[in-house]
Design a protein around this motif. Sequence first.
Motif, PDB file in Angstrom:
ATOM      1  N   UNK A   1     -31.556  34.198 -68.802  1.00 40.89           N
ATOM      2  CA  UNK A   1     -32.371  33.373 -67.850  1.00 40.89           C
ATOM      3  C   UNK A   1     -33.958  33.082 -68.128  1.00 40.89           C
ATOM      4  N   UNK A   2     -34.419  31.977 -68.302  1.00 43.51           N
ATOM      5  CA  UNK A   2     -35.697  31.441 -68.565  1.00 43.51           C
ATOM      6  C   UNK A   2     -36.433  31.364 -67.329  1.00 43.51           C
ATOM      7  N   UNK A   3     -37.661  31.676 -66.950  1.00 43.60           N
ATOM      8  CA  UNK A   3     -38.395  31.376 -65.790  1.00 43.60           C
ATOM      9  C   UNK A   3     -39.856  30.814 -66.124  1.00 43.60           C
ATOM     10  N   UNK A   4     -39.963  29.591 -66.085  1.00 38.88           N
ATOM     11  CA  UNK A   4     -41.371  29.041 -66.262  1.00 38.88           C
ATOM     12  C   UNK A   4     -42.175  29.113 -64.971  1.00 38.88           C
ATOM     13  N   UNK A   5     -43.190  29.613 -64.972  1.00 41.05           N
ATOM     14  CA  UNK A   5     -44.059  29.770 -63.933  1.00 41.05           C
ATOM     15  C   UNK A   5     -43.541  30.760 -62.817  1.00 41.05           C
ATOM     16  N   UNK A   6     -43.519  31.960 -63.477  1.00 40.84           N
ATOM     17  CA  UNK A   6     -42.622  32.988 -62.627  1.00 40.84           C
ATOM     18  C   UNK A   6     -43.406  33.798 -61.611  1.00 40.84           C
ATOM     19  N   UNK A   7     -44.768  33.339 -61.260  1.00 44.86           N
ATOM     20  CA  UNK A   7     -45.570  33.917 -60.254  1.00 44.86           C
ATOM     21  C   UNK A   7     -45.268  32.947 -59.152  1.00 44.86           C
ATOM     22  N   UNK A   8     -44.590  31.961 -59.257  1.00 47.91           N
ATOM     23  CA  UNK A   8     -44.151  31.121 -58.162  1.00 47.91           C
ATOM     24  C   UNK A   8     -43.268  31.857 -57.167  1.00 47.91           C
ATOM     25  N   UNK A   9     -43.772  31.614 -55.902  1.00 44.14           N
ATOM     26  CA  UNK A   9     -42.870  32.388 -54.789  1.00 44.14           C
ATOM     27  C   UNK A   9     -41.374  31.717 -54.829  1.00 44.14           C
ATOM     28  N   UNK A  10     -41.425  30.554 -55.021  1.00 43.35           N
ATOM     29  CA  UNK A  10     -39.838  29.815 -55.107  1.00 43.35           C
ATOM     30  C   UNK A  10     -39.140  30.467 -56.343  1.00 43.35           C
ATOM     31  N   UNK A  11     -39.563  30.290 -57.431  1.00 45.56           N
ATOM     32  CA  UNK A  11     -38.918  30.837 -58.735  1.00 45.56           C
ATOM     33  C   UNK A  11     -38.490  32.579 -58.354  1.00 45.56           C
ATOM     34  N   UNK A  12     -39.576  33.302 -57.941  1.00 45.40           N
ATOM     35  CA  UNK A  12     -39.058  34.824 -57.581  1.00 45.40           C
ATOM     36  C   UNK A  12     -37.969  34.686 -56.556  1.00 45.40           C
ATOM     37  N   UNK A  25     -27.977  38.504 -66.022  1.00 47.93           N
ATOM     38  CA  UNK A  25     -28.486  38.043 -66.981  1.00 47.93           C
ATOM     39  C   UNK A  25     -28.917  39.088 -68.233  1.00 47.93           C
ATOM     40  N   UNK A  26     -28.211  39.031 -69.293  1.00 49.25           N
ATOM     41  CA  UNK A  26     -28.708  40.091 -70.271  1.00 49.25           C
ATOM     42  C   UNK A  26     -30.069  40.360 -70.308  1.00 49.25           C
ATOM     43  N   UNK A  27     -30.943  39.400 -70.166  1.00 48.08           N
ATOM     44  CA  UNK A  27     -32.446  39.493 -69.919  1.00 48.08           C
ATOM     45  C   UNK A  27     -32.926  38.244 -68.993  1.00 48.08           C
ATOM     46  N   UNK A  28     -33.981  38.448 -68.272  1.00 42.97           N
ATOM     47  CA  UNK A  28     -34.741  37.515 -67.517  1.00 42.97           C
ATOM     48  C   UNK A  28     -36.224  37.302 -68.141  1.00 42.97           C
ATOM     49  N   UNK A  29     -36.359  36.197 -68.955  1.00 40.16           N
ATOM     50  CA  UNK A  29     -37.673  35.959 -69.471  1.00 40.16           C
ATOM     51  C   UNK A  29     -38.657  35.514 -68.517  1.00 40.16           C
ATOM     52  N   UNK A  47     -35.887  47.822 -60.189  1.00 41.51           N
ATOM     53  CA  UNK A  47     -35.480  48.883 -59.346  1.00 41.51           C
ATOM     54  C   UNK A  47     -34.519  48.263 -58.209  1.00 41.51           C
ATOM     55  N   UNK A  48     -34.415  47.063 -57.773  1.00 40.68           N
ATOM     56  CA  UNK A  48     -33.743  46.533 -56.848  1.00 40.68           C
ATOM     57  C   UNK A  48     -32.124  46.293 -57.513  1.00 40.68           C
ATOM     58  N   UNK A  49     -32.279  45.630 -58.553  1.00 37.96           N
ATOM     59  CA  UNK A  49     -31.259  45.029 -58.925  1.00 37.96           C
ATOM     60  C   UNK A  49     -30.583  45.438 -60.482  1.00 37.96           C
ATOM     61  N   UNK A  50     -31.446  46.328 -61.029  1.00 39.35           N
ATOM     62  CA  UNK A  50     -31.287  46.921 -62.340  1.00 39.35           C
ATOM     63  C   UNK A  50     -31.040  45.904 -63.576  1.00 39.35           C
ATOM     64  N   UNK A  51     -32.073  44.884 -63.045  1.00 42.62           N
ATOM     65  CA  UNK A  51     -31.981  43.429 -63.953  1.00 42.62           C
ATOM     66  C   UNK A  51     -33.093  43.782 -65.034  1.00 42.62           C
ATOM     67  N   UNK A  52     -32.776  43.772 -66.361  1.00 45.05           N
ATOM     68  CA  UNK A  52     -33.759  43.791 -67.403  1.00 45.05           C
ATOM     69  C   UNK A  52     -34.849  42.426 -67.587  1.00 45.05           C
ATOM     70  N   UNK A  53     -35.756  42.735 -67.819  1.00 48.70           N
ATOM     71  CA  UNK A  53     -36.652  41.392 -67.838  1.00 48.70           C
ATOM     72  C   UNK A  53     -37.583  41.585 -68.873  1.00 48.70           C
ATOM     73  N   UNK A  54     -38.261  40.461 -69.387  1.00 44.93           N
ATOM     74  CA  UNK A  54     -39.431  40.512 -70.148  1.00 44.93           C
ATOM     75  C   UNK A  54     -40.514  39.699 -69.866  1.00 44.93           C
ATOM     76  N   UNK A  55     -41.687  39.977 -70.019  1.00 43.28           N
ATOM     77  CA  UNK A  55     -42.883  39.175 -69.763  1.00 43.28           C
ATOM     78  C   UNK A  55     -43.388  38.503 -70.783  1.00 43.28           C
TER      79      UNK A  55
END
Length: 241
Positions: A1-12, A25-29, A47-55
């Motif tokens: 999953x790709x998130x553009x504007x990931x500081x948005x409260x709605x996006x989060x 998701x294999x990774x959330x960008x 921590x909550x979902x064991x979901x890997x992400x990349x900033x």
Amino acid sequence: MIVLGSTSEVAQAFVEKALREGERFERIYLFTSNKETTERFARHIDVKFLQESEIIELDLTKEINYQNFDYITSSLLFCATGYLGEGTDEGLYDNKNTQRIIDINYSKLVPIVNYFAQKFESRRSGTIIGLSSVAGERGRQSNFIYGSAKAAFTAYLSGLRNYLFDKKVHVMTVKPGFMATKMTEGLPLNPKLTATPKQAADCIYNAFKKQKNVTYVLPIWGVIMMIIRNIPEFIFKKLKL
């Protein structure tokens, strides 16, 4: 999953909703212009979902090197990038303010959405969710610079949806009304017409699963904007909206 504007409260809130519903998701960008804030969210979903992400740092007011994103693969793009800017009285004739509104909400945003849309098209799969605004449905004196950029983004998403339909890529336009977020903090919003980020995330996720084309976060906004769109111009121009 790709998130553009990931500081948005709605996006989060949308990311959390999807993960709570069992999406994995294999990774959330997480594309962001505020790395510190995004790092906190990345740790939270780890921590909550064991979901890997990349900033990934992204400033839409600067030149973008798209080759830096060649390695990214995804089937879902969530675009929540937005900038309200200064109101009409303070910012109308401030060209730096105007340029920033247009860049972040449309002119610098469209090329990066296009970049990932081409990837989706080549794989013949994927979903693009774009947050536009009811402000784009008719220019109103209170926010027409912002509204004009959102109108352009709405038209872009509509055309992209039309173009990608037979390529098996779905494009959904989301039109929030008033939102209780940091961007609108301090504005006199009617609570009956204002959604929380969690309400918005629930609505967007349900619309995503149903593959809707256009959705309003609160249905009442569809009625409100239908009325506003149909006010005759000779009356509308006299109104303080």
